[in-house]
Structures are given as C-alpha cells and as structure tokens.
Design an enzyme around this catalytic site. Structure first.
Site, PDB file in Angstrom:
ATOM      1  N   ASP A  99      25.816 -14.600  16.065  1.00  0.00           N
ATOM      2  CA  ASP A  99      26.275 -15.714  16.892  1.00  0.00           C
ATOM      3  C   ASP A  99      27.633 -15.377  17.515  1.00  0.00           C
ATOM      4  OD1 ASP A  99      24.085 -17.115  15.954  1.00  0.00           O
ATOM      5  OD2 ASP A  99      25.219 -18.074  14.328  1.00  0.00           O
TER       6      ASP A  99
HETATM    7  N1  URA Z   1      23.246 -16.273  10.290  1.00  0.00           N
HETATM    8  C1  URA Z   1      23.912 -17.119  11.115  1.00  0.00           C
HETATM    9  O1  URA Z   1      23.905 -18.319  10.910  1.00  0.00           O
HETATM   10  N2  URA Z   1      24.586 -16.590  12.149  1.00  0.00           N
HETATM   11  C2  URA Z   1      24.651 -15.264  12.409  1.00  0.00           C
HETATM   12  O2  URA Z   1      25.306 -14.837  13.367  1.00  0.00           O
HETATM   13  C3  URA Z   1      23.952 -14.404  11.540  1.00  0.00           C
HETATM   14  C4  URA Z   1      23.253 -14.936  10.478  1.00  0.00           C
END
Ligand code: URA
Length: 229
Positions: A99
């Site tokens: 993310d």
């Molecule tokens: N899980 C999440 O919630 N975000 C990420 O970026 C990776 C794994």
C-alpha cells in the site's frame, strides 16, 4: 551474443537495435561498432548513446520502499520513479504490491517466472511484516490468526503467525498469501488497527538493515535463490 540482441536489453526491438548500430550510436569498449552481427564478449563494455547497456537477460531488484509511493507504474508517485535510470527501459513488475503508506521490502523483476513464483497464491511463500498497532496484541489475537481468521467480505485467511516483541503494540506477522490490504484487514477483524506497516522478509530473504528507504539493490543469484529456500 550478437550485438543487436545485446542492445535489445536496453529496451529496443531487434530492428531498432540494428538501426541504432548502423547509425553509429553503439560502442564496444569505446570503439563505434557498425555491424549488428558482431559478437560481444562477456567482458565487453557496451554503450548506447553514451550509456552503459546491461546485457543481463533479467534483473532482480530489492527496494526498501518508502511510504508515500504506490506500486502502480506511470504515476508521479510510482515506486518506479525511484529506480536507477539504467533500468528504465526494462519491463519490470513488482512482486506483490504494498500500500502507499506501507514501507519495506519490494522485489521487482522482469523475469515473469520469478514474479509468478513470488505472487502465485498456490506457492504459499511466507512474507513477514512488522506492525505497530493501536492496541496491544492479545493471546486471543494470536490464536485467532493461527486458526485462520475470517476478514471483512468473508475471506478466510490461511493460518498466520504473530510473534510478539517487548513492545506490546508491536509485532511481526507472517502470512503466506497476499490478499488486498490483508494485514490491515486481519487486525481490523480483531478490533485493532495498524498504525505502521513494513514488509521485512520474503521467503528466507530479509530486507537488509542497512538499505536506506528509497534505495534499490540488485540481488545476486544466491540472494535470489535464498527467497525460495
Ligand atoms: N497488508 C496490508 O494491509 N498492506 C500491505 O501493503 C501489505 C500487506
């Protein structure tokens, strides 16, 4: 390897490479080469328009992703804008997105088989994340993660492991799949919230502690193999 084939690693098609060579834009060991069929030795330094051409078929890169960057290409805030220019012409893919606000280990390659082995849900490659949470981790969270948590939307997660630390709100979490926002959704399912998230390991390869955020290193064949062992 033939020179025109070598030049394709700079992102040109075979015919564009031949044209560039004939136009005198290519040098081998500082001498202009005009013959597309010329053989390039392993030790030769090949340049196109004054820039060194990397003749490796594939590259395997590890970035320490900073927060504030997305894994999609063609955006001003893309992680691809952080890569050294020498990789600009390669058709690179991220092996498992993070993310925008997540940091840490991002593997990037132009080897489709390698990308597939990392992201394929069938391979169950373990990924370890460091989390800082709003509330302390509880015994019930640990048991819930181990037994396969149901998250919003009804998805059932594969068993996951929480390893606590001396700080009650911080932990390492190992998952062997990669659903959208998975770690954040898992903690929401146990009424907690992720305040900070960083991926620190994929398979058996860890994020080097001395790799600054935003920097990328090229993995050696040994490091690349370690991911899967
Ligand atoms: N899980 C999440 O919630 N975000 C990420 O970026 C990776 C794994």
């Amino acid at each position: 390897m033939r020179l025109d084939k070598f030049i394709t690693y700079a992102g040109l098609s075979r015919s564009e490479a031949a044209a560039a060579i004939k136009a005198g834009r290519v040098a081998i060991d500082s001498i202009i080469a005009k013959n597309p069929a010329e053989k390039v030795s392993n030790s030769a330094l090949v340049m196109l328009d004054g820039a060194v051409v990397d003749g490796s078929e594939f590259v395997y890169l590890l970035m320490n992703k900073p927060a504030g960057y997305v894994c999609e290409a063609n955006r001003p805030d893309s992680v691809f804008t952080l890569l050294p220019k020498i990789y600009a012409k390669r058709k690179l893919s991220v092996c498992g997105r993070l993310d925008k606000d997540t940091e840490g280990m991002l593997l990037i390659s132009d080897d489709g088989d390698f990308v597939h082995r990392i992201i394929s849900p069938a391979k169950h490659l373990p990924k370890v994340y460091f989390v800082r949470l709003q509330y302390a981790v509880t015994e019930s969270d640990i048991r819930g993660f181990e037994s396969g948590l149901e998250i919003d939307g009804g998805d059932i997660c594969r068993p996951a492991k929480i390893q606590t630390t001396v700080v009650p709100e911080e932990a390492f979490v190992t998952i062997s799949e990669g659903m959208y926002h998975q770690i954040k959704r898992m903690f929401l399912a146990v009424k907690n919230e992720v305040l900070y998230l960083s991926r620190v390991r994929t398979g058996s390869l860890s994020l080097p502690a001395d790799l600054p955020r935003g920097e990328t290193i090229r993995l050696t064949p040994e490091e690349t193999a370690r991911i899967f062992h």
